[in-house]
Motif scaffolding. Sequence first.
Motif, PDB file in Angstrom:
ATOM      1  N   ILE A  69       0.836  -1.193   0.000  1.00  0.00           N
ATOM      2  CA  ILE A  69       0.000   0.000   0.000  1.00  0.00           C
ATOM      3  C   ILE A  69       0.876   1.250   0.000  1.00  0.00           C
ATOM      4  CG2 ILE A  69      -0.226   0.114   2.532  1.00  0.00           C
ATOM      5  CD1 ILE A  69      -3.222   0.877   1.987  1.00  0.00           C
ATOM      6  N   VAL A  70       0.409   2.257  -0.725  1.00  0.00           N
ATOM      7  CA  VAL A  70       1.125   3.532  -0.834  1.00  0.00           C
ATOM      8  C   VAL A  70       0.197   4.642  -0.374  1.00  0.00           C
ATOM      9  CG1 VAL A  70       2.375   5.110  -2.368  1.00  0.00           C
ATOM     10  CG2 VAL A  70       2.333   2.653  -2.876  1.00  0.00           C
ATOM     11  N   SER A  71       0.631   5.443   0.564  1.00  0.00           N
ATOM     12  CA  SER A  71      -0.154   6.594   0.990  1.00  0.00           C
ATOM     13  C   SER A  71       0.007   7.713  -0.035  1.00  0.00           C
ATOM     14  CB  SER A  71       0.301   7.080   2.364  1.00  0.00           C
ATOM     15  OG  SER A  71      -0.377   8.282   2.705  1.00  0.00           O
ATOM     16  N   LEU A  72      -1.126   8.242  -0.517  1.00  0.00           N
ATOM     17  CA  LEU A  72      -1.101   9.327  -1.497  1.00  0.00           C
ATOM     18  C   LEU A  72      -1.458  10.677  -0.883  1.00  0.00           C
ATOM     19  CD1 LEU A  72      -2.869   7.517  -4.493  1.00  0.00           C
ATOM     20  CD2 LEU A  72      -0.421   7.804  -4.097  1.00  0.00           C
ATOM     21  N   ARG A  73      -1.669  10.680   0.413  1.00  0.00           N
ATOM     22  CA  ARG A  73      -2.134  11.910   1.068  1.00  0.00           C
ATOM     23  C   ARG A  73      -1.141  13.053   0.872  1.00  0.00           C
ATOM     24  NH1 ARG A  73      -4.411  11.047   6.921  1.00  0.00           N
ATOM     25  NH2 ARG A  73      -5.781   9.795   5.601  1.00  0.00           N
ATOM     26  N   ASN A  74       0.140  12.771   1.051  1.00  0.00           N
ATOM     27  CA  ASN A  74       1.168  13.806   0.881  1.00  0.00           C
ATOM     28  C   ASN A  74       2.059  13.513  -0.320  1.00  0.00           C
ATOM     29  OD1 ASN A  74       0.422  15.236   3.321  1.00  0.00           O
ATOM     30  ND2 ASN A  74       1.360  13.553   4.457  1.00  0.00           N
ATOM     31  N   TYR A  75       1.518  12.765  -1.257  1.00  0.00           N
ATOM     32  CA  TYR A  75       2.312  12.362  -2.420  1.00  0.00           C
ATOM     33  C   TYR A  75       2.584  13.546  -3.347  1.00  0.00           C
ATOM     34  CZ  TYR A  75       3.435  10.364  -6.974  1.00  0.00           C
ATOM     35  OH  TYR A  75       4.039  10.085  -8.167  1.00  0.00           O
ATOM     36  N   SER A  76       3.779  13.585  -3.875  1.00  0.00           N
ATOM     37  CA  SER A  76       4.121  14.567  -4.911  1.00  0.00           C
ATOM     38  C   SER A  76       4.942  13.864  -5.983  1.00  0.00           C
ATOM     39  CB  SER A  76       4.904  15.749  -4.332  1.00  0.00           C
ATOM     40  OG  SER A  76       6.108  15.310  -3.728  1.00  0.00           O
ATOM     41  N   PHE A  77       4.730  14.262  -7.211  1.00  0.00           N
ATOM     42  CA  PHE A  77       5.407  13.623  -8.344  1.00  0.00           C
ATOM     43  C   PHE A  77       6.889  13.968  -8.297  1.00  0.00           C
ATOM     44  CE2 PHE A  77       6.510  13.168 -12.889  1.00  0.00           C
ATOM     45  CZ  PHE A  77       5.976  11.912 -13.140  1.00  0.00           C
ATOM     46  N   PRO A  78       7.755  12.973  -8.367  1.00  0.00           N
ATOM     47  CA  PRO A  78       9.200  13.245  -8.260  1.00  0.00           C
ATOM     48  C   PRO A  78       9.762  13.871  -9.530  1.00  0.00           C
ATOM     49  CG  PRO A  78       8.828  10.923  -8.702  1.00  0.00           C
ATOM     50  CD  PRO A  78       7.470  11.530  -8.506  1.00  0.00           C
ATOM     51  N   ASP A  79      10.936  14.468  -9.403  1.00  0.00           N
ATOM     52  CA  ASP A  79      11.648  15.019 -10.558  1.00  0.00           C
ATOM     53  C   ASP A  79      12.274  13.855 -11.323  1.00  0.00           C
ATOM     54  OD1 ASP A  79      12.893  16.705 -12.345  1.00  0.00           O
ATOM     55  OD2 ASP A  79      14.620  17.078 -11.055  1.00  0.00           O
ATOM     56  N   ILE A  80      11.839  13.641 -12.546  1.00  0.00           N
ATOM     57  CA  ILE A  80      12.270  12.488 -13.323  1.00  0.00           C
ATOM     58  C   ILE A  80      12.880  12.943 -14.643  1.00  0.00           C
ATOM     59  CG2 ILE A  80      11.519  10.389 -14.513  1.00  0.00           C
ATOM     60  CD1 ILE A  80       9.272  10.138 -12.481  1.00  0.00           C
ATOM     61  N   GLN A  81      14.041  12.393 -14.976  1.00  0.00           N
ATOM     62  CA  GLN A  81      14.681  12.634 -16.264  1.00  0.00           C
ATOM     63  C   GLN A  81      14.304  11.494 -17.209  1.00  0.00           C
ATOM     64  OE1 GLN A  81      16.415  15.484 -16.807  1.00  0.00           O
ATOM     65  NE2 GLN A  81      16.009  16.055 -14.681  1.00  0.00           N
ATOM     66  N   THR A  82      13.627  11.827 -18.296  1.00  0.00           N
ATOM     67  CA  THR A  82      13.135  10.783 -19.192  1.00  0.00           C
ATOM     68  C   THR A  82      14.045  10.531 -20.386  1.00  0.00           C
ATOM     69  OG1 THR A  82      11.810  12.404 -20.415  1.00  0.00           O
ATOM     70  CG2 THR A  82      10.756  11.273 -18.567  1.00  0.00           C
TER      71      THR A  82
END
Length: 282
Positions: free
Chosen positions: A143-156
């Motif tokens: 399980i992953v808590s999304l309450r304080n989730y933020s999208f990480p900085d990702i290099q594609t």
Amino acid sequence: MKLTERTLRIIKNAEKEAEKTTKVVHPIHLLLGILLVRTSVCAELNNNHPDLWDKLNRRAKDINFTNEHGISYGPFTRKIALSTKEVMDNANKLMKRYKQIYLNEGHIVEAIFSSNDYSTKIIIDGLDVPRILEIVAFPRDMIVSLRNYSFPDIQTNDIIFRRAEQNDVISLMNFIKEEFGNEWLDSLENGFLKDKIPIFIALGDKEILGFSCFDVVRHKKGLFGPMGTTHSKRVQGIGYTLLHMCLREMKEIGYEYAVIGEAGPLEFYEKACNAVVIPKPM
């Protein structure tokens, strides 16, 4: 042979335990090494079997091991028994059979409990093998808590990540059949029936390299997966990015949590998004 960080800790612990007895690492020392790692499923194993440490520790002292001098086998720094080499070789075969690329504690435990070596069979005699395998070796829900989730900085880099479209159906289905078999096809079809398709794909040179999705397995809400990356492109951040594209959308929809069903590479999800294994009832 690539090992997870937890597996490396298990090996170091096993070597320390071997120093106390035989000086050569036997499979029982690997089991003791697992119990000394108090995180994730290893911690759960301790909680569910509080007497297992004492039982194995006594056996490590009492069993009449052969006086073999052991062999060198990386990444061990101490000599290991031939029975331990068999366990590690078979664990590596299990890893490949499951189409994974990092050897983890589950592979090791399954290899120990399926060993035909007589001395190894003695150390597991009388243990609750099905329950131990269920905790450590089988896929687990996370399980992953999304309450304080933020999208990480990702290099594609040069890989394109986008939402799947209706005209991707055939190519994506062919990719999944070729890489993973037919098991996930029905779930993917569920995803393409939705107005806003909850499937994301990674493309390189217009070829599909990986995919991820959510809310598609049995139409269950809040359930992440399946996800897969072509074997030749793993450890390049593709799965990591696809995972977070789904988690970001799940967060935007309003989900408080994301459930990862039957996760195999537990340590990947633990590191990638702070996922936690859902404990099994005692």
